[in-house]
Design an enzyme around this catalytic site. Structure first.
Site, PDB file in Angstrom:
ATOM      1  N   ASP A  10       0.843  -1.194   0.000  1.00  0.00           N
ATOM      2  CA  ASP A  10       0.000   0.000   0.000  1.00  0.00           C
ATOM      3  C   ASP A  10       0.881   1.248   0.000  1.00  0.00           C
ATOM      4  O   ASP A  10       1.835   1.334   0.770  1.00  0.00           O
ATOM      5  CB  ASP A  10      -0.903   0.010   1.245  1.00  0.00           C
ATOM      6  CG  ASP A  10      -1.822   1.222   1.265  1.00  0.00           C
ATOM      7  OD1 ASP A  10      -2.707   1.317   0.396  1.00  0.00           O
ATOM      8  OD2 ASP A  10      -1.646   2.097   2.128  1.00  0.00           O
ATOM      9  N   GLU A  12       1.104   5.469   0.444  1.00  0.00           N
ATOM     10  CA  GLU A  12       0.538   6.786   0.726  1.00  0.00           C
ATOM     11  C   GLU A  12       1.246   7.736  -0.235  1.00  0.00           C
ATOM     12  O   GLU A  12       2.442   7.589  -0.502  1.00  0.00           O
ATOM     13  CB  GLU A  12       0.770   7.208   2.176  1.00  0.00           C
ATOM     14  CG  GLU A  12       0.236   6.220   3.219  1.00  0.00           C
ATOM     15  CD  GLU A  12      -1.228   5.874   3.059  1.00  0.00           C
ATOM     16  OE1 GLU A  12      -2.027   6.793   2.807  1.00  0.00           O
ATOM     17  OE2 GLU A  12      -1.568   4.683   3.162  1.00  0.00           O
ATOM     18  N   HIS A 150      -5.141   4.302   6.766  1.00  0.00           N
ATOM     19  CA  HIS A 150      -4.482   5.368   5.993  1.00  0.00           C
ATOM     20  C   HIS A 150      -3.011   5.552   6.340  1.00  0.00           C
ATOM     21  O   HIS A 150      -2.444   6.616   6.046  1.00  0.00           O
ATOM     22  CB  HIS A 150      -5.240   6.701   6.091  1.00  0.00           C
ATOM     23  CG  HIS A 150      -6.699   6.569   5.765  1.00  0.00           C
ATOM     24  ND1 HIS A 150      -7.139   5.953   4.608  1.00  0.00           N
ATOM     25  CD2 HIS A 150      -7.815   6.914   6.450  1.00  0.00           C
ATOM     26  CE1 HIS A 150      -8.460   5.955   4.597  1.00  0.00           C
ATOM     27  NE2 HIS A 150      -8.890   6.526   5.702  1.00  0.00           N
ATOM     28  N   ASP A 155      -2.520  -0.445   6.474  1.00  0.00           N
ATOM     29  CA  ASP A 155      -3.441  -0.802   5.398  1.00  0.00           C
ATOM     30  C   ASP A 155      -2.985  -2.063   4.668  1.00  0.00           C
ATOM     31  O   ASP A 155      -3.812  -2.884   4.258  1.00  0.00           O
ATOM     32  CB  ASP A 155      -3.586   0.360   4.405  1.00  0.00           C
ATOM     33  CG  ASP A 155      -4.496   1.461   4.945  1.00  0.00           C
ATOM     34  OD1 ASP A 155      -4.946   1.365   6.103  1.00  0.00           O
ATOM     35  OD2 ASP A 155      -4.749   2.433   4.200  1.00  0.00           O
TER      36      ASP A 155
END
Length: 202
Positions: A10, A12, A150, A155
């Site tokens: 994942d 960000e 998040h 995540d």
DNA sequence: TGCCAGGCCCTCTTTAGGGCCTT
């Protein structure tokens, strides 16, 4: 390619589109070997410019935190080594794939795995879910969570748990005991209305 | 300065539009 190992990852990022100049600011990933998390990867990375308030608020990652992080290229080079030789899973994989491709292209690095998408699979398996956001699905399947969504590693861990639940649900509905990655990819592209019929024949 | 994605999937569809997901 190890058929029993996948990397669940994942990102960000500074925004939604690398084509618009957005960059990765954190990568998190877990290595799943035969259904067990055996390794974790988590690093912040400095995108070279300030992130806006929405992203600070959404992720909890601040400009101050990024100011001491390694540049994207350094982190992504380490991550390219981490994923080498393994297939990849992400929730809404098209998003994470765009950023992985973009960041690795900047450092002339590559990877050899294929992507599968937990969002596309969940839309087929859990057609009665309220929606198919990661947090909603975690609640829907009663997966233990402290709600810290998040952030990249959290995540990716939640996506990994959801992934294992989905594999288990497929095994419960079929006589397949060790769901091949290729079957997941095929299921994920199938018309939703055909899923139950297809699984019943496996 | 101001602009700002892309792929999937449904439907009042295919000469299109809009919601869902990701940050």
């Amino acid at each position: 390619m190890n058929a029993h190992t996948v990397i669940v990852l994942d990102f960000e990022t500074t925004g939604l589109s690398p084509d618009n100049g957005d960059r990765a600011i954190e990568i998190g990933a877990v290595k799943l070997v035969n259904g067990v998390i055996t390794e974790r990867f988590q690093e912040l990375m400095d995108p070279g410019r300030p992130i806006n308030y929405f992203i600070e608020d959404y992720t909890g990652i601040t400009n101050q935190m990024l100011s001491s992080a390694a540049p994207c290229g350094e982190v992504m080079a380490r991550f390219a080594d981490f994923i080498q030789g393994h297939n990849l899973v992400a929730h809404n994989a098209s998003f994470d794939k765009r950023f992985l491709d973009s960041e690795l292209q900047r450092i002339s690095a590559d990877y050899d795995g294929d992507f599968a998408c937990s969002l596309l699979l969940s839309r087929r398996l859990y057609q009665d879910a309220p929606n198919h956001k990661l947090g909603t699905l975690v609640n829907y399947k009663n997966i233990e969570s402290n709600g810290s969504f998040h952030r990249a590693l959290y995540d990716s861990e939640m996506t990994a748990k959801l992934w294992l639940v989905m594999l288990n649900d497929i095994e419960q509905q079929t006589s397949v005991s060790d769901v091949p990655f290729s079957l997941i990819q095929r299921l994920s592209k199938m018309p939703k209305k055909n899923i139950d019929t297809f699984l019943a024949k496996l």
